[in-house]
Design a protein around this motif. Structure first.
Motif, PDB file in Angstrom:
ATOM      1  N   VAL A 174       0.866  -1.179   0.000  1.00  0.00           N
ATOM      2  CA  VAL A 174       0.000   0.000   0.000  1.00  0.00           C
ATOM      3  C   VAL A 174       0.906   1.235   0.000  1.00  0.00           C
ATOM      4  N   MET A 175       0.903   1.960  -1.108  1.00  0.00           N
ATOM      5  CA  MET A 175       1.791   3.115  -1.214  1.00  0.00           C
ATOM      6  C   MET A 175       1.088   4.355  -0.683  1.00  0.00           C
ATOM      7  N   ILE A 176       1.635   4.873   0.387  1.00  0.00           N
ATOM      8  CA  ILE A 176       1.017   6.027   1.041  1.00  0.00           C
ATOM      9  C   ILE A 176       1.719   7.304   0.602  1.00  0.00           C
ATOM     10  N   SER A 177       3.010   7.201   0.379  1.00  0.00           N
ATOM     11  CA  SER A 177       3.739   8.356  -0.138  1.00  0.00           C
ATOM     12  C   SER A 177       4.820   7.857  -1.080  1.00  0.00           C
ATOM     13  N   LYS A 178       4.982   8.566  -2.201  1.00  0.00           N
ATOM     14  CA  LYS A 178       6.025   8.156  -3.150  1.00  0.00           C
ATOM     15  C   LYS A 178       7.260   9.037  -3.030  1.00  0.00           C
ATOM     16  N   TRP A 198       5.833   7.419  10.083  1.00  0.00           N
ATOM     17  CA  TRP A 198       4.405   7.219   9.817  1.00  0.00           C
ATOM     18  C   TRP A 198       3.709   8.508   9.401  1.00  0.00           C
ATOM     19  N   GLN A 199       2.671   8.336   8.611  1.00  0.00           N
ATOM     20  CA  GLN A 199       1.788   9.441   8.244  1.00  0.00           C
ATOM     21  C   GLN A 199       0.377   9.033   8.672  1.00  0.00           C
ATOM     22  N   PRO A 200      -0.572   9.981   8.688  1.00  0.00           N
ATOM     23  CA  PRO A 200      -1.931   9.625   9.121  1.00  0.00           C
ATOM     24  C   PRO A 200      -2.477   8.383   8.397  1.00  0.00           C
ATOM     25  N   ASP A 201      -2.204   8.280   7.095  1.00  0.00           N
ATOM     26  CA  ASP A 201      -2.726   7.123   6.349  1.00  0.00           C
ATOM     27  C   ASP A 201      -2.078   5.798   6.768  1.00  0.00           C
ATOM     28  N   THR A 202      -0.857   5.883   7.322  1.00  0.00           N
ATOM     29  CA  THR A 202      -0.210   4.652   7.810  1.00  0.00           C
ATOM     30  C   THR A 202      -1.093   4.047   8.898  1.00  0.00           C
ATOM     31  N   ILE A 203      -1.524   4.903   9.815  1.00  0.00           N
ATOM     32  CA  ILE A 203      -2.341   4.425  10.939  1.00  0.00           C
ATOM     33  C   ILE A 203      -3.715   3.977  10.433  1.00  0.00           C
ATOM     34  N   PRO A 253       6.594   5.481   5.228  1.00  0.00           N
ATOM     35  CA  PRO A 253       5.193   5.452   5.694  1.00  0.00           C
ATOM     36  C   PRO A 253       4.345   4.336   5.080  1.00  0.00           C
ATOM     37  N   ASN A 254       4.866   3.655   4.041  1.00  0.00           N
ATOM     38  CA  ASN A 254       4.034   2.661   3.334  1.00  0.00           C
ATOM     39  C   ASN A 254       3.785   1.424   4.182  1.00  0.00           C
ATOM     40  N   VAL A 255       2.659   0.787   3.902  1.00  0.00           N
ATOM     41  CA  VAL A 255       2.297  -0.420   4.658  1.00  0.00           C
ATOM     42  C   VAL A 255       2.248  -1.595   3.695  1.00  0.00           C
TER      43      VAL A 255
END
Ligand code: DP6
Length: 357
Positions: free
Chosen positions: A210-214, A286-291, A315-317
């Motif tokens: 899951v890519m949260i930030s590139k 981590w970023q908000p989307d990580t959580i 930050p990716n999961v």
């Protein structure tokens, strides 16, 4: 044959790669000095790997000696292709862009290790392509250095078996040692650390990235590790728990006990992050989307799905799940995360030469 008496050399023209390899092998077995004249351009492919029990922290930074052994899963859909060809000067091109000296320095220091072992000392052009975002916690250094080591091993005519190659590969990146192999792979700590395939992972296993930030991360994993080792009061606890996790996950893999593998995977990532968050200054990737994704994984689990999360130095999961459930989980995740930002992967194979001429 050239020369006379007991000197001189033999030049062999071989019909194909297979016979060439055999000729080289037999001569080398006789302790003869052999130079493969035919190799001008070699391309290798190595897949990314995601650690289930993380490598975090070096005992000896110069010699890249990890404090703990780690275990990973190699992924089929994320890879680096690296070509080495003869050139007039050393050059490193990453995703089509020529890299400045600062970026190229580490790569050519690594290449010098192969030159030292080889009869070939010539300059080379390295062109590397990642099929995924570089340096965003998607293990590009792992597949990158594994592809480079595999190509260099061939180009410089060293031809070490993978386990021995892993001993050199760690000087590029510790996690790269594991990308030389497919399936579940261990990087074994010790005076001379090495990697090996532990299990082919040819069972009901899959992973969703899951890519949260590139974006390229602000703190490198090397720096984050150093900070954690030097200043986190939780670091000794990390080393202790990683060691027992390795033993438990190995047993769980052998009996195909997915739930235990998943539980260890998730706690290893959380404990690694806890140790770095407690460093001075703290490291928080981590970023908000990580959580958000971590909580989604937890709620899918309470619905009865078999899925566990892991995160690296970014930050990716990544969600470890069953091949048989991966499509349903992907659809469920897509309610919150854009499908374009998720990649479904299955276990991948070890690094290989994909082209040579
Ligand atoms: C969080 O292998 O990038 O991904 O050896 O300094 O190059 P260096 O570190 P690197 O670290 C990987 C850290 C990790 C965990 C893991 O892959 O095991």
């Amino acid at each position: 044959m050239t020369g006379g008496g007991r000197g001189g050399c033999v030049i062999a023209l071989c019909q194909n790669e297979k016979s060439k390899d055999e000729v080289i092998k037999r001569w080398k077995d006789e302790n003869l000095w052999v130079l493969d004249l035919n190799l001008h351009k070699i391309t290798a492919r190595a897949h990314a790997n995601i650690a289930l029990v993380k490598y975090w922290g070096k005992q000896d930074e110069k010699n890249v000696i990890p404090y703990n052994s780690s275990l990973s899963l190699t992924l089929d859909h994320l890879y680096t292709d690296t070509t080495i060809e003869t050139a007039n000067k050393d050059e490193f091109i990453l995703n089509g862009i020529k890299q400045e000296e600062a970026e190229s320095e580490k790569v050519f220091k690594f290449i010098d290790r192969f030159r030292e072992l080889s009869e070939r000392k010539n300059k080379i052009r390295i062109s590397s392509f990642n099929n995924f975002p570089t340096a965003a916690g998607l293990a590009s250094s792992a597949s990158g250095f594994a592809a480079l080591a595999t190509a260099a091993n061939r180009y410089f005519n060293i031809n070490l078996p993978r386990k021995e190659l892993s001993v050199i590969t760690r000087f590029g990146s510790g996690s790269a040692t594991r990308s030389l192999f497919g399936g579940f792979v261990v990087w074994q700590k010790g005076e001379i650390p090495y990697a090996f395939e532990y299990d082919s992972a040819d069972w009901d296993i899959a992973m969703i990235v899951v890519m949260i930030s590139k974006e390229v991360k602000k703190v490198s994993s090397k720096e984050a590790m150093r900070r954690t080792v030097d200043s986190s009061p939780y670091y000794p606890a990390w080393v202790e728990s990683a060691q027992s996790d390795i033993e438990s996950i190995k047993r769980a893999i052998k009996r195909h006990d997915f739930v235990t593998v998943g539980e260890i995977t998730e706690r290893s990532a959380l404990r690694m992050h806890a140790s770095m968050m407690a460093a001075k200054p703290p490291v928080l990737y981590w970023q908000p989307d990580t959580i958000k994704v971590l909580q989604q994984v937890e709620s899918l689990r309470s619905e009865g799905f078999e899925c566990y999360a892991t995160m690296d130095a970014g930050p990716n999961v990544k969600i470890l799940t069953r091949k048989s459930q991966v499509q349903t989980i992907f659809e469920k995740m897509s309610k919150e995360i854009n499908k374009d930002n998720m990649i479904i992967c299955l276990p991948g194979e070890g690094a290989t030469i994909i082209d040579e001429n």
